[in-house]
Design a protein around this motif. Structure first.
Motif, mmCIF file in Angstrom:
data_model
loop_
_atom_site.group_PDB
_atom_site.id
_atom_site.type_symbol
_atom_site.label_atom_id
_atom_site.label_comp_id
_atom_site.label_asym_id
_atom_site.label_seq_id
_atom_site.Cartn_x
_atom_site.Cartn_y
_atom_site.Cartn_z
ATOM 1 N N ILE A 51 0.844 -1.186 0.000
ATOM 2 C CA ILE A 51 0.000 0.000 0.000
ATOM 3 C C ILE A 51 0.879 1.235 0.000
ATOM 4 N N THR A 52 0.517 2.218 -0.819
ATOM 5 C CA THR A 52 1.293 3.454 -0.891
ATOM 6 C C THR A 52 0.702 4.506 0.034
ATOM 7 N N ARG A 53 1.431 5.593 0.163
ATOM 8 C CA ARG A 53 0.976 6.712 0.989
ATOM 9 C C ARG A 53 -0.384 7.215 0.505
ATOM 10 N N ASP A 54 -0.609 7.129 -0.815
ATOM 11 C CA ASP A 54 -1.872 7.603 -1.389
ATOM 12 C C ASP A 54 -2.989 6.581 -1.265
ATOM 13 N N GLY A 55 -2.671 5.404 -0.746
ATOM 14 C CA GLY A 55 -3.702 4.393 -0.561
ATOM 15 C C GLY A 55 -3.841 3.404 -1.699
ATOM 16 N N ASN A 56 -2.966 3.484 -2.680
ATOM 17 C CA ASN A 56 -3.015 2.506 -3.767
ATOM 18 C C ASN A 56 -2.508 1.160 -3.255
ATOM 19 N N THR A 57 -3.179 0.114 -3.677
ATOM 20 C CA THR A 57 -2.841 -1.213 -3.174
ATOM 21 C C THR A 57 -2.544 -2.186 -4.310
ATOM 22 N N ASN A 58 -1.821 -3.220 -3.975
ATOM 23 C CA ASN A 58 -1.585 -4.311 -4.913
ATOM 24 C C ASN A 58 -1.469 -5.601 -4.125
ATOM 25 N N TYR A 59 -1.815 -6.715 -4.777
ATOM 26 C CA TYR A 59 -1.858 -8.016 -4.123
ATOM 27 C C TYR A 59 -1.268 -9.093 -5.038
ATOM 28 N N VAL A 60 -0.679 -10.096 -4.425
ATOM 29 C CA VAL A 60 -0.319 -11.277 -5.185
ATOM 30 C C VAL A 60 -1.611 -11.997 -5.546
ATOM 31 N N GLU A 61 -1.620 -12.631 -6.696
ATOM 32 C CA GLU A 61 -2.858 -13.232 -7.207
ATOM 33 C C GLU A 61 -3.493 -14.212 -6.233
ATOM 34 N N VAL A 63 -3.915 -14.247 -3.138
ATOM 35 C CA VAL A 63 -4.645 -13.732 -1.974
ATOM 36 C C VAL A 63 -5.734 -12.740 -2.358
ATOM 37 N N LYS A 64 -5.851 -12.433 -3.622
ATOM 38 C CA LYS A 64 -6.874 -11.469 -4.054
ATOM 39 C C LYS A 64 -8.253 -11.961 -3.675
ATOM 40 N N GLY A 65 -9.043 -11.059 -3.100
ATOM 41 C CA GLY A 65 -10.386 -11.403 -2.670
ATOM 42 C C GLY A 65 -10.444 -11.975 -1.265
ATOM 43 N N ARG A 66 -9.298 -12.313 -0.691
ATOM 44 C CA ARG A 66 -9.263 -12.876 0.668
ATOM 45 C C ARG A 66 -8.532 -11.959 1.648
ATOM 46 N N PHE A 67 -7.490 -11.297 1.187
ATOM 47 C CA PHE A 67 -6.683 -10.422 2.046
ATOM 48 C C PHE A 67 -6.947 -8.961 1.687
ATOM 49 N N THR A 68 -6.887 -8.119 2.695
ATOM 50 C CA THR A 68 -7.031 -6.679 2.481
ATOM 51 C C THR A 68 -5.954 -5.943 3.262
ATOM 52 N N ILE A 69 -5.186 -5.111 2.565
ATOM 53 C CA ILE A 69 -4.183 -4.279 3.228
ATOM 54 C C ILE A 69 -4.770 -2.890 3.428
ATOM 55 N N SER A 70 -4.456 -2.288 4.562
ATOM 56 C CA SER A 70 -4.928 -0.940 4.840
ATOM 57 C C SER A 70 -3.906 -0.244 5.737
ATOM 58 N N LYS A 71 -4.134 1.045 5.989
ATOM 59 C CA LYS A 71 -3.232 1.792 6.858
ATOM 60 C C LYS A 71 -4.028 2.801 7.655
ATOM 61 N N ASN A 72 -3.436 3.292 8.711
ATOM 62 C CA ASN A 72 -4.122 4.319 9.484
ATOM 63 C C ASN A 72 -3.862 5.693 8.870
ATOM 64 N N ASN A 73 -4.574 6.696 9.331
ATOM 65 C CA ASN A 73 -4.463 8.031 8.746
ATOM 66 C C ASN A 73 -3.074 8.629 8.944
ATOM 67 N N ALA A 78 0.304 -0.263 9.287
ATOM 68 C CA ALA A 78 -0.320 -1.003 8.196
ATOM 69 C C ALA A 78 -0.955 -2.263 8.761
ATOM 70 N N TYR A 79 -2.059 -2.636 8.162
ATOM 71 C CA TYR A 79 -2.786 -3.820 8.588
ATOM 72 C C TYR A 79 -2.923 -4.792 7.419
ATOM 73 N N LEU A 80 -3.018 -6.056 7.753
ATOM 74 C CA LEU A 80 -3.335 -7.062 6.751
ATOM 75 C C LEU A 80 -4.454 -7.923 7.312
ATOM 76 N N GLN A 81 -5.647 -7.711 6.793
ATOM 77 C CA GLN A 81 -6.798 -8.530 7.176
ATOM 78 C C GLN A 81 -6.810 -9.759 6.291
ATOM 79 N N MET A 82 -6.722 -10.917 6.901
ATOM 80 C CA MET A 82 -6.642 -12.176 6.151
ATOM 81 C C MET A 82 -7.876 -13.013 6.463
ATOM 82 N N ASN A 83 -8.698 -13.237 5.455
ATOM 83 C CA ASN A 83 -9.909 -14.041 5.602
ATOM 84 C C ASN A 83 -9.800 -15.309 4.759
ATOM 85 N N SER A 84 -10.663 -16.253 5.045
ATOM 86 C CA SER A 84 -10.704 -17.509 4.288
ATOM 87 C C SER A 84 -9.305 -18.115 4.177
#
Length: 111
Positions: A51-61, A63-73, A78-84
């Motif tokens: 995840i970039t400072r601007d909030g742009n994200t990228n994922y390895v194929e 984990v797409k649809g299962r993991f979500t990266i985010s950051k605080n203000n 940085a967080y990595l929410q891992m589901n399924s």
């Protein structure tokens, strides 16, 4: 000097969820992006999500649809929410920013 500390790993059953956190301290003004990597036994370390400072994200194929990266203000966590989660997600997960690595946190997916 930038320092990164990960937390949130553990043992989870297949299909379960975990949330990893990476807290940066020190020279946080130098952070443009943060990334989560993982390394399984006998395998190379791979980028999972970024995840970039601007909030742009990228994922390895895989984990797409299962993991979500985010950051605080503030941009220092940085967080990595891992589901399924699947057994093949088992690895040590590392946070990286500005060529600095955290110490890693173990994620084990097993019944």
């Amino acid at each position: 000097q930038l320092q990164l500390v990960e937390s949130g790993g553990g043992l989870v059953q297949p299909g379960g969820s975990l949330r990893l956190s990476c807290v940066a301290s020190g020279s946080i003004f130098s952070i443009y992006s943060m990334g989560w990597y993982r390394q399984a036994p006998g395998k190379q370390r791979e980028l999972v999500a970024g995840i970039t400072r601007d909030g742009n994200t990228n994922y390895v194929e895989s984990v797409k649809g299962r993991f979500t990266i985010s950051k605080n203000n503030a941009g220092n966590t940085a967080y990595l929410q891992m589901n399924s989660l699947k057994p093949e997600d088992t690895a040590v997960y590392y946070c990286k920013s500005v060529n600095v690595w955290g110490q890693g946190t173990q994620v084990t997916v097993s019944s």
